[in-house]
Write a protein that holds these residues in place. Structure first.
Motif, short mmCIF file in Angstrom:
data_model
loop_
_atom_site.label_atom_id
_atom_site.label_comp_id
_atom_site.label_asym_id
_atom_site.label_seq_id
_atom_site.Cartn_x
_atom_site.Cartn_y
_atom_site.Cartn_z
N SER A 1 24.13 44.65 6.86
CA SER A 1 26.11 46.45 7.06
C SER A 1 25.59 47.87 6.19
O SER A 1 24.44 47.56 6.06
CB SER A 1 27.51 45.39 5.38
OG SER A 1 28.04 44.27 5.82
N ASN B 1 26.71 50.27 3.59
CA ASN B 1 27.80 50.59 2.95
C ASN B 1 29.43 49.72 2.58
O ASN B 1 30.01 50.33 3.27
CB ASN B 1 28.17 52.43 3.56
CG ASN B 1 27.27 53.61 3.10
OD1 ASN B 1 26.85 52.61 2.50
ND2 ASN B 1 27.59 54.11 3.91
N GLU B 2 28.98 48.56 3.17
CA GLU B 2 29.96 47.22 3.27
C GLU B 2 30.14 46.91 4.44
O GLU B 2 31.44 46.97 5.13
CB GLU B 2 30.71 47.40 2.09
CG GLU B 2 30.37 47.09 0.95
CD GLU B 2 29.46 45.93 0.64
OE1 GLU B 2 29.62 44.93 1.46
OE2 GLU B 2 28.48 46.18 -0.26
N TYR B 3 29.93 48.33 5.83
CA TYR B 3 30.68 48.38 7.21
C TYR B 3 29.53 47.13 7.51
O TYR B 3 28.58 47.71 7.97
CB TYR B 3 31.03 49.51 7.48
CG TYR B 3 32.25 49.99 6.80
CD1 TYR B 3 33.40 49.74 7.37
CD2 TYR B 3 31.89 51.28 5.83
CE1 TYR B 3 34.69 50.48 6.41
CE2 TYR B 3 33.12 51.74 5.53
CZ TYR B 3 34.14 51.76 5.29
OH TYR B 3 35.06 51.84 4.94
N HIS C 1 34.55 45.24 6.74
CA HIS C 1 34.14 46.10 5.50
C HIS C 1 34.19 45.45 4.44
O HIS C 1 35.32 44.21 4.10
CB HIS C 1 35.57 46.92 5.10
CG HIS C 1 35.02 47.82 4.14
ND1 HIS C 1 35.30 47.40 2.56
CD2 HIS C 1 34.02 48.79 3.69
CE1 HIS C 1 34.69 48.44 1.83
NE2 HIS C 1 33.61 49.07 2.40
N SER C 2 33.66 44.87 3.28
CA SER C 2 32.89 43.81 2.41
C SER C 2 33.20 42.07 2.66
O SER C 2 34.06 41.82 2.23
CB SER C 2 33.44 44.65 1.19
OG SER C 2 33.35 45.26 0.54
N GLU D 1 42.11 54.18 5.59
CA GLU D 1 40.29 53.36 5.57
C GLU D 1 40.05 54.56 6.51
O GLU D 1 38.91 54.31 6.66
CB GLU D 1 41.82 52.43 6.33
CG GLU D 1 41.55 51.26 6.12
CD GLU D 1 41.23 50.58 4.86
OE1 GLU D 1 39.39 50.04 5.61
OE2 GLU D 1 41.20 49.99 4.45
N LYS E 1 37.74 56.23 4.74
CA LYS E 1 36.22 55.30 3.63
C LYS E 1 35.72 55.68 4.71
O LYS E 1 34.27 55.82 4.43
CB LYS E 1 37.02 54.38 3.07
CG LYS E 1 37.56 54.22 1.94
CD LYS E 1 38.11 52.87 1.53
CE LYS E 1 39.37 53.20 0.91
NZ LYS E 1 39.87 51.35 0.38
N LEU E 2 36.03 55.15 6.04
CA LEU E 2 34.28 54.69 7.23
C LEU E 2 34.69 56.27 7.02
O LEU E 2 33.38 56.08 7.39
CB LEU E 2 35.83 54.80 8.67
CG LEU E 2 34.89 54.02 9.58
CD1 LEU E 2 33.67 53.09 9.49
CD2 LEU E 2 35.43 54.16 10.95
N ALA F 1 32.09 56.70 4.47
CA ALA F 1 30.32 56.08 4.64
C ALA F 1 29.49 56.63 5.77
O ALA F 1 28.48 56.38 5.95
CB ALA F 1 30.95 54.58 5.49
N ASN G 1 23.21 45.13 2.97
CA ASN G 1 23.63 46.10 3.13
C ASN G 1 22.84 46.71 2.21
O ASN G 1 22.58 47.00 1.60
CB ASN G 1 24.95 45.95 1.47
CG ASN G 1 25.88 47.48 1.50
OD1 ASN G 1 26.26 47.51 3.09
ND2 ASN G 1 26.05 47.51 0.94
#
Length: 165
Positions: free
Chosen positions: A4, A6-8, A31-32, A59, A62-63, A66, A149
């Protein structure tokens, strides 16, 4: 192993032919470790499509954050190529590479579009490393027995420091 940024990450990639016969894809956005939405390239080469389970604007914001933080840290791309559409394409290439690689090998993926990768079968790499070339960078990731990650968003680190106090 799942990688991942940034958790994506992306999963369930499905390839299809767009109206001119070129390859296009769609996938789930994770995500996460939770599915937060769906991405699809447009059949007619129009804008890419995003569908999020919760608040679309939040969302997508945030994307984008990242995406920009990742490309600023790991790439030599122009600002134009730091958008979320290119981040999703990078994650799709990374997903494909991790599915092909085996433990003890390394993935070497270009951080400039079109995100070509290769598998190094004799790697002794122990942690993610950036290899700087003249016109582009390569992200080198060891294939290990656990999920990985790469975190590039600095605000999250600051937030965690405050929470620990």
């Amino acid at each position: 192993m799942k990688v991942s940024i940034n958790e994506y990450r992306v999963e369930n990639i499905n390839w299809f032919k767009e109206h001119e016969g070129l390859d296009a894809f769609q996938c789930d956005i994770i995500h996460s470790d939770e599915k937060i939405g769906f991405f699809s390239e447009d059949y007619m080469n129009g804008p890419d499509n995003y569908n999020f389970i919760t608040d679309f604007d939040e969302e997508l914001k945030k994307l984008r954050e990242a995406s920009k933080s990742f490309f600023k840290e790991y790439s030599k791309e122009e600002e134009l190529f730091m958008e979320e559409d290119f981040f999703i394409r990078f994650l799709a290439s990374l997903n494909e590479a991790t599915e092909k690689a085996k433990e003890g090998q390394s993935i070497i993926i270009n951080t400039n579009y079109p995100y070509d990768y290769k598998i190094d079968k004799t790697s002794k790499l122990m942690e993610p490393t950036i290899k700087q070339e003249k016109d582009y960078n390569q992200l080198m990731i060891p294939v290990v027995a656990f999920n990985l990650n790469l975190q590039t968003i600095k605000e999250i680190e600051k937030e965690n420091d405050v929470n620990e106090l």
